[in-house]
Design a protein around this motif. Structure first.
Motif: not given
Ligand SMILES: Nc1ncnc2c1ncn2[C@@H]1O[C@H](COP(=O)(O)OP(=O)(O)OP(=O)(O)O)[C@@H](O)[C@H]1O
Ligand SMILES: [Mg+2]
Lengths: 504, 292
Positions: A191-209
């Motif tokens: 879980i993160t608030h830093k988007l570049p990090e999420a892009l760098e590390i993840s295979d997939r991303i789930t977005i909650l709103r």
């Protein structure tokens, strides 16, 4: 996880959320403050009971009623705030809950061997004899990861692990996580608030709103702008323009300041600088290099052993926090629960804390005394309502205890209180940590606005991008001293990075 | 030889203070204040004499019954504070008054003035087996706290229940076991006081020993060894006080002699209070834990 729904009094924190995790993948969860990320993970870890929905592990439907069930299923969680026992050694902390024994006794030797092995395998080094309270945030985090792995985790949940780390430590963590997931047995939820990090590390991303899943996507298919739009529902500005502002009078000046930390070590060794009205002075440094003590002294929570603090030209050394407040010093502490709010009191009460016994929140009533003992409830209500709206604090009611707010919303509450008091000097200790991008943007704008109004701002942050982007001048601290004071536009992030680690 | 006799006669009081302190200590280590030591001792004292009178006059059975009744009160304390999450201080004081009052009342209505005739048989250095059992319990708890899984669990629950919970430990269970077991020890201390030391029940027989034991936990900085040495020290203070009184020293007013142990308690509380967390107090002592 299928159709997960969790309702708290007056909020639906998770609304029919579907989430799945593959073996060996790193899966990020993004979302604004209060979107329900932590809640979803707490359900998976058995800390919250779900109201609807089901959880399957390896195709088997399971019921997770307590963390013990989760641990038995191979789920480990590293919380937003660390859960280590002070007073026990790192080793004891790691084995807690799954202690190796020989006969009736603990087998600490075996534990020691096994943990060192684990540490080597995943490149996580910790001192097993140390006490966790002596470790840096990154050290504590390693202990937590080792603890989860030692308990046999096949799924590692990490709730905002990077918000407390320095750039280099962040790299280290990302590498370790890739190492862990790379073996193919262990999955990571990140879980993160830093988007570049999420892009760098993840295979997939789930977005909650607002408690619902917006989408689950492959990290390769999107960029930062797309993610931001999905999270917030609109385009987000990342950079705030720096406009020249009028430098005003010197408001705060410290001279040769020295102080000791709680263990009696002199960590602040003669620091001098000044902050003028209309300027943001950034302080950059790796935590533990005296910044904590410096702030404590300025806000009156620690005695200076030598040196002076001047506010508006007057001597303000070792005044009480109340006196400093009266001189116009505002403080946004890093430790939100401990110093920022009274968690049991309501949001409303927290918003007026400190000025609660002054006009216009209190009045004298019919009594002939100076002290104002009566609270003007209507006024307080209106005022709190307005702040909650203005600062976009996501809560169903202002009567809710502040401690129940999500991490980011708690931060907004403190910011709202301090900003609205209109201080002459604002000391902001990592003001945007844990905030979603929309709120970060908002807070930075607010800080800028105060500066343009001619207020003095002292900004402490480990996020070098933030210090660099926000400050007019930057004070660089290393080992309790100021090693350099630079104009922000004349220095690069890399140069600062080297200075704060003593390489230059 | 006279000195040796004096010492063992002073030490024979050790189980009363030691067991009560150890019991309160166990509960505090897990994060629960037991403020009813005084009352639980009184009730244990009554229960012991009651069992002696009604269950066949065995001193061991009577002591065990005192322990059991302490355990039951401990379960009540746990139910009220842990399950119903009532305030530990309020419940503690409430149970103190209740159990102490009940002990006196039940004695007056149920028992003729019982005189305990039996004494403990087995002795080494003229100290009975309960004395050695107390020593053993201290040693055992010391080892358990330091070197076993159970001890680690208790410390974690008292220091940081959230962390313990997250590590898969059932916080409530650990707390109720420690509280009940601890109260059992306190009940046993009371039963020993009535059955062996006083050989009967008298009104207000506990006379502040429960609070002395309570102070000792703070004085001992929440360490088994600290509580042990503290208990020993206070046993000697109490012994000195009674002996000075008997000896009838004229140059010290007897009123002053009586307050010696109480002065010790005040000093212990003041120092522990001033040091707070630094004194080693479990961080979550008195704090109710709720998951959501
Ligand atoms: N124990 C609780 N009691 C009541 N409401 C709660 C509780 N925990 C969370 N909430 C509410 O549920 C919603 C989701 O909170 P959650 O902590 O899951 O957000 P988050 O996505 O982790 O946010 P952040 O990024 O700020 O950490 C929020 O509105 C919050 O106020
Ligand atoms: Mg969260």
């Amino acid at each position: 996880m299928r159709g997960i729904t969790k309702r708290f009094p007056e909020v639906v924190a998770n609304d029919h959320v579907d989430f799945d995790l593959r073996r060996g993948e790193i899966h990020s969860i993004l979302g604004e403050n209060g979107a329900g990320k932590t809640t979803l993970m707490n359900i998976l870890y058995g800390l919250y009971r779900l109201d609807e929905g089901e959880i399957r592990v390896n195709g088997q439907r399971v019921s997770i009623g307590a963390p013990k069930d989760a641990i038995d299923l191979g789920i480990g969680m590293i919380h937003q705030s660390f859960t280590l026992v002070a007073g026990l050694t790192v080793l004891d902390n790691i084995i807690l809950g799954r202690e190796p024994t020989r006969g009736p006794f603990l087998d600490r030797e075996r534990a020691d061997r096994e943990i060192i092995e684990l540490g080597e395998r995943f490149k996580l080094k910790v001192d097993l004899e140390a006490r966790p309270e002596r470790l840096s945030a990154s050290g504590k985090q390693k202990v937590e990861i080792l603890k989860a792995l030692y308990q046999g985790a096949k799924v590692l949940i990490m709730d905002e692990p990077t918000s407390v780390l320095l750039p280099q430590e962040k790299e280290e963590l990302m590498r370790a996580l890739k190492e862990i997931a790379g073996e193919g047995f262990i999955s990571v939820i990140f879980i993160t608030h830093k988007l570049p990090e999420a892009l760098e590390i993840s295979d997939r991303i789930t977005i909650l709103r607002r408690g619902r899943v917006v989408d689950t996507i492959n990290a390769g298919d999107v960029d930062v702008k797309d993610l931001a739009r999905m999270m917030v529902g609109r385009d987000v500005l990342f950079d705030i323009e720096r406009a020249e502002s009028e430098k005003g009078e010197r408001f705060l000046e410290v001279e040769g300041l020295e102080a000791f930390d709680d263990t009696g070590v002199r960590t602040l060794k003669g620091v001098s600088f000044e902050v003028r009205g209309g300027e943001i002075l950034g302080i950059a440094g790796v935590s533990g290099n005296g910044q904590e003590e410096l702030i404590d002294v300025i806000v009156g929570l620690r005695k200076a052993s030598a040196g002076k603090v001047f506010i508006n030209g007057g001597d303000a050394t070792n005044l009480s926090p109340q006196d400093l407040r009266a001189l116009g010093v505002g403080y946004i502490p890093e430790d939100r629960m401990g110093r920022g709010v009274m968690p049991e009191l309501s949001i409303k009460e927290n918003l007026i804390l400190g000025t609660h016994s002054q006009k216009p929140f209190a009045n004298r009533g019919p009594l002939p005394f100076e002290n104002m003992w009566f609270t003007d409830q209507n006024h307080v209500y209106e005022y709190a309502k307005r702040l909650v709206e203005e600062y976009n604090i996501d809560t169903p009611s202002i009567e809710k205890p502040a401690g129940k707010l999500s991490g980011g919303n708690l931060q907004k509450l403190i910011l709202a209180r301090e900003f609205s008091r209109d201080p002459q000097l604002l000391i902001a200790d990592k003001p945007t940590s844990g905030l979603d991008i929309g709120s970060q943007e908002f807070i930075r704008r607010k800080l800028r606005g105060k500066r343009d109004e001619g207020k003095a701002i002292l900004l402490i942050s480990e996020d070098l991008d933030e210090v660099l982007g926000m400050s007019d001048r930057i004070v660089i601290m290393y080992e309790g001293r100021v090693v350099n004071v630079v104009q922000a536009e004349r220095i690069s992030k890399e140069e600062i990075g080297e200075m704060i680690t003593g390489l230059r | 030889m006279r000195v040796m006799q004096q010492i063992s006669s002073i030490l024979s009081f050790f189980p009363v203070i030691g067991l009560a302190a150890l019991g309160g200590f166990l509960s505090q280590k897990s994060g629960v204040w037991n403020l009813s030591l005084e009352g639980i001792m009184a009730f244990g004292a009554f229960s012991g004499v009651f069992a002696y009178h009604y269950f066949g006059g065995s001193i061991w059975v009577s002591l065990l019954f005192g322990f059991l009744m302490g355990f039951v009160i401990g379960m009540l304390l746990s139910a009220l504070t842990i399950r119903l999450s009532l305030d530990q201080v309020v419940v503690g004081f409430g149970l103190w008054f209740l159990t102490e009052g009940l002990a006196g009342f039940l004695y007056n209505t149920l028992l003729p003035s019982v005189k305990v005739k039996e004494t403990m048989g087995f002795r080494i250095f003229s100290l009975d087996s309960v004395f050695y059992l107390t020593l053993l319990s201290f040693g055992l708890i010391h080892v358990v706290m330091k070197n076993t899984k159970q001890g680690l669990t208790v410390v974690a629950v008292g220091e940081n229940p959230r962390a313990a919970d997250v590590a898969g430990i059932d916080v409530s269970k650990v707390r109720w076991i420690c509280t009940s077991l601890g109260s059992g020890f306190v009940g046993l201390a009371g039963a020993y006081l009535s059955l062996v030391i006083l050989q009967g029940f008298t009104y207000n027989l506990v006379a502040g020993y429960g609070w002395t034991a309570f102070a000792l936990i703070l004085f001992g900085r929440w360490k088994t060894s600290g509580v042990f040495w503290g208990s020993l020290f206070f046993t000697f203070l109490i012994g000195a006080q009674t002996r000075l009184q008997v000896a009838g020293f004229t140059f010290i007013p007897p009123e002053f002699v009586v307050i010696i142990p109480h002065l010790g308690v005040i000093v212990a509380l003041a120092t522990a209070g001033a040091m707070g967390k630094k004194a080693g107090m479990p961080s979550a002592l008195g704090v109710h834990y709720d998951r959501e």
